[in-house]
Write an enzyme that holds these catalytic residues in place. Sequence first.
Site, PDB file in Angstrom:
ATOM      1  N   CYS A 105     -76.889  30.052  18.600  1.00 42.21           N
ATOM      2  CA  CYS A 105     -76.564  31.481  18.622  1.00 42.21           C
ATOM      3  C   CYS A 105     -75.867  31.853  19.923  1.00 42.21           C
ATOM      4  O   CYS A 105     -75.077  32.784  19.952  1.00 42.21           O
ATOM      5  CB  CYS A 105     -77.829  32.299  18.436  1.00 42.21           C
ATOM      6  SG  CYS A 105     -79.138  31.809  19.547  1.00 42.21           S
ATOM      7  N   GLU A 155     -84.151  38.014  16.627  1.00 44.69           N
ATOM      8  CA  GLU A 155     -83.153  37.285  17.427  1.00 44.69           C
ATOM      9  C   GLU A 155     -82.114  36.782  16.436  1.00 44.69           C
ATOM     10  O   GLU A 155     -82.372  35.822  15.707  1.00 44.69           O
ATOM     11  CB  GLU A 155     -83.795  36.084  18.143  1.00 44.69           C
ATOM     12  CG  GLU A 155     -84.935  36.421  19.066  1.00 44.69           C
ATOM     13  CD  GLU A 155     -84.483  37.003  20.387  1.00 44.69           C
ATOM     14  OE1 GLU A 155     -83.278  37.297  20.551  1.00 44.69           O
ATOM     15  OE2 GLU A 155     -85.347  37.185  21.260  1.00 44.69           O
TER      16      GLU A 155
HETATM   17  P1  NDP Z   1     -80.965  32.010   8.138  1.00 43.98           P
HETATM   18  O1  NDP Z   1     -81.147  33.428   8.453  1.00 43.98           O
HETATM   19  O2  NDP Z   1     -80.401  31.633   6.829  1.00 43.98           O
HETATM   20  O3  NDP Z   1     -82.370  31.229   8.239  1.00 43.98           O
HETATM   21  C1  NDP Z   1     -83.281  31.450   9.274  1.00 43.98           C
HETATM   22  C2  NDP Z   1     -84.682  31.595   8.693  1.00 43.98           C
HETATM   23  O4  NDP Z   1     -84.738  32.778   7.893  1.00 43.98           O
HETATM   24  C3  NDP Z   1     -85.084  30.452   7.770  1.00 43.98           C
HETATM   25  O5  NDP Z   1     -86.452  30.190   7.911  1.00 43.98           O
HETATM   26  C4  NDP Z   1     -84.760  30.995   6.395  1.00 43.98           C
HETATM   27  O6  NDP Z   1     -85.517  30.385   5.383  1.00 43.98           O
HETATM   28  C5  NDP Z   1     -85.127  32.445   6.554  1.00 43.98           C
HETATM   29  N1  NDP Z   1     -84.414  33.352   5.653  1.00 43.98           N
HETATM   30  C6  NDP Z   1     -83.187  33.207   5.099  1.00 43.98           C
HETATM   31  N2  NDP Z   1     -82.867  34.265   4.338  1.00 43.98           N
HETATM   32  C7  NDP Z   1     -83.907  35.116   4.416  1.00 43.98           C
HETATM   33  C8  NDP Z   1     -84.196  36.388   3.848  1.00 43.98           C
HETATM   34  N3  NDP Z   1     -83.335  37.006   3.054  1.00 43.98           N
HETATM   35  N4  NDP Z   1     -85.365  36.976   4.154  1.00 43.98           N
HETATM   36  C9  NDP Z   1     -86.245  36.377   4.952  1.00 43.98           C
HETATM   37  N5  NDP Z   1     -86.037  35.163   5.512  1.00 43.98           N
HETATM   38  C10 NDP Z   1     -84.890  34.545   5.258  1.00 43.98           C
HETATM   39  O7  NDP Z   1     -80.192  31.420   9.340  1.00 43.98           O
HETATM   40  P2  NDP Z   1     -79.264  30.149   9.404  1.00 43.98           P
HETATM   41  O8  NDP Z   1     -79.886  28.980   8.795  1.00 43.98           O
HETATM   42  O9  NDP Z   1     -77.944  30.575   8.923  1.00 43.98           O
HETATM   43  O10 NDP Z   1     -79.273  29.950  11.006  1.00 43.98           O
HETATM   44  C11 NDP Z   1     -78.253  30.274  11.763  1.00 43.98           C
HETATM   45  C12 NDP Z   1     -78.236  31.731  12.189  1.00 43.98           C
HETATM   46  O11 NDP Z   1     -79.318  32.005  13.061  1.00 43.98           O
HETATM   47  C13 NDP Z   1     -76.985  32.067  12.964  1.00 43.98           C
HETATM   48  O12 NDP Z   1     -76.517  33.337  12.647  1.00 43.98           O
HETATM   49  C14 NDP Z   1     -77.462  32.033  14.402  1.00 43.98           C
HETATM   50  O13 NDP Z   1     -76.656  32.694  15.291  1.00 43.98           O
HETATM   51  C15 NDP Z   1     -78.826  32.590  14.269  1.00 43.98           C
HETATM   52  N6  NDP Z   1     -79.640  32.178  15.390  1.00 43.98           N
HETATM   53  C16 NDP Z   1     -80.018  33.110  16.314  1.00 43.98           C
HETATM   54  C17 NDP Z   1     -80.718  32.745  17.441  1.00 43.98           C
HETATM   55  C18 NDP Z   1     -81.183  33.734  18.459  1.00 43.98           C
HETATM   56  O14 NDP Z   1     -82.049  33.391  19.268  1.00 43.98           O
HETATM   57  N7  NDP Z   1     -80.684  34.950  18.487  1.00 43.98           N
HETATM   58  C19 NDP Z   1     -81.043  31.350  17.690  1.00 43.98           C
HETATM   59  C20 NDP Z   1     -80.626  30.455  16.650  1.00 43.98           C
HETATM   60  C21 NDP Z   1     -79.941  30.882  15.545  1.00 43.98           C
HETATM   61  P3  NDP Z   1     -84.855  29.275   4.394  1.00 43.98           P
HETATM   62  O15 NDP Z   1     -84.423  28.151   5.245  1.00 43.98           O
HETATM   63  O16 NDP Z   1     -85.969  28.928   3.484  1.00 43.98           O
HETATM   64  O17 NDP Z   1     -83.694  29.957   3.707  1.00 43.98           O
END
Ligand code: NDP
Length: 458
Positions: free
Chosen positions: A266, A232
């Site tokens: 999102c 997602e």
């Molecule tokens: P990130 O992708 O940075 O973080 C989300 C999760 O992924 C965190 O637990 C993060 O860990 C982890 N993560 C980050 N980088 C990596 C990687 N390279 N490999 C594996 N895991 C990773 O998202 P944001 O904090 O930027 O959140 C916002 C984004 O999420 C927006 O693009 C938004 O649209 C999307 N989103 C989508 C939703 C949906 O239902 N489709 C709902 C809500 C948000 P850590 O914090 O430790 O970096």
Amino acid sequence: MAISTTNPATGEVVREFDELTDDQIEQKLQRAHDAFQAYRDTTFAQRSGWLRAAADILDAETDEFARLATLEMGKTFASAKGEVSKCAYGLRWYADNAERALADVPWSPKSAPEGARVFTRFQPLGPVLAVMPWNFPYWQVFRFAAPALMAGNVGLLKHASNVPQVATAIEDVFTRAGLPEGAFQTLLVGSSKIEAMIDDDRVRAVTLTGSEPAGREVGARAGKNVKASVLELGGSDPFIVMPSADLDATVEQAVTSRLLNNGQSCINAKRFIVHADVVDAFTEKMVASMEALTVGDPMDDGTDVGPMSQAQGVTDLDKQVRDSVAAGARLLTGGKPLGGPGNFYPPSVLTDIPEDAPAYREELFGPVAMIFRANDVDDAIRIANDSPFGLGGSAWTTDDAEKERFVNEVETGMMYINKFTESTAEVPFGGAKNSGYGRELADFGPQSFVNAKTVWIQ
Ligand code: NDP
């Protein structure tokens, strides 16, 4: 990123946490594996009981849970309370409905002899790793956990590094609800630990809600290991306004949708695609509504828009807006960080956005609305689809022919008419294009992480 609680309204680092060691991760994976051997044989009635008990805890302590979310990621206290209540509702909905969603599905092949039974039975996969974002720190997790646990899987949560206290509180809710030990565990780890966990045989599937780059990495790793995954990801949802829509009511909904969660959802409406006949009036009303909002302390009842969750988010958004203006976009209000302390950015409106501006194709994850002028229905659909994303969308019109066209032709995973896209337990949720694949919620939730086993008995 360090695992810590930093108050987005003040910038103060409130508490820091040590990341789990490799040995501790190993122990938790083994505990999940062991827990699954017994948990898979629990009954729907037992699982429902644990989920209902978890819902009761959320209801009894809504304020405490909500306060943690506001402290860690800055959403208004009122909206945090709403989120906690929504989780309780979701837990109860799955307690009531998962058994039905996972009932055997019968088939009637011509070649089966009289008396044969042919059906699909849904069986759990095992430990599922959930990589979750901070923006709805409770809901994102419970919308995964409730259906997965009802299906007989066990959960491993790697939450975003800026919401460790919420992450820990969620495990605690399930523990206090009586869920068997190891059936839901929080792992305080950074994202660098995820690949090895996906590679581990004991982890049977992975789900990620987050950004597109994170989704690509996790999806690729899951594919390499031939493991199921649900992604997602981000969105830049269109909100299409046609001349027949009630303009005042539509602008009110537009502003609400754009600013939900301080503009960091999102499924916020992000691109407002407005018919040329009404675009000037729409724009004027939207700018006035955005300027009338109060930005401030998220704990304060009078606040409409709190801080963004992280300082980096403000920096990124500021660059996207400045680069868009440099490329020719017109800023109608806001467009500049409010300055510290705290990560405050004002409700802002951009228009006349050229195709090479960041705002045209990138997701703007903060309180910035983008307005586009459409000449007719065809043009509105063309602009809506001119995006790498395809999460949700909405169209506002009383014309039945237009409604059909938007439903059929806008390339999104969810299309709402005269209502903005939302995430609710009873309705499937998920995206198309670069917004990800798989579906959560409703009956798709429990069916996501199962072996749909074909059974033929004669
Ligand atoms: P990130 O992708 O940075 O973080 C989300 C999760 O992924 C965190 O637990 C993060 O860990 C982890 N993560 C980050 N980088 C990596 C990687 N390279 N490999 C594996 N895991 C990773 O998202 P944001 O904090 O930027 O959140 C916002 C984004 O999420 C927006 O693009 C938004 O649209 C999307 N989103 C989508 C939703 C949906 O239902 N489709 C709902 C809500 C948000 P850590 O914090 O430790 O970096």
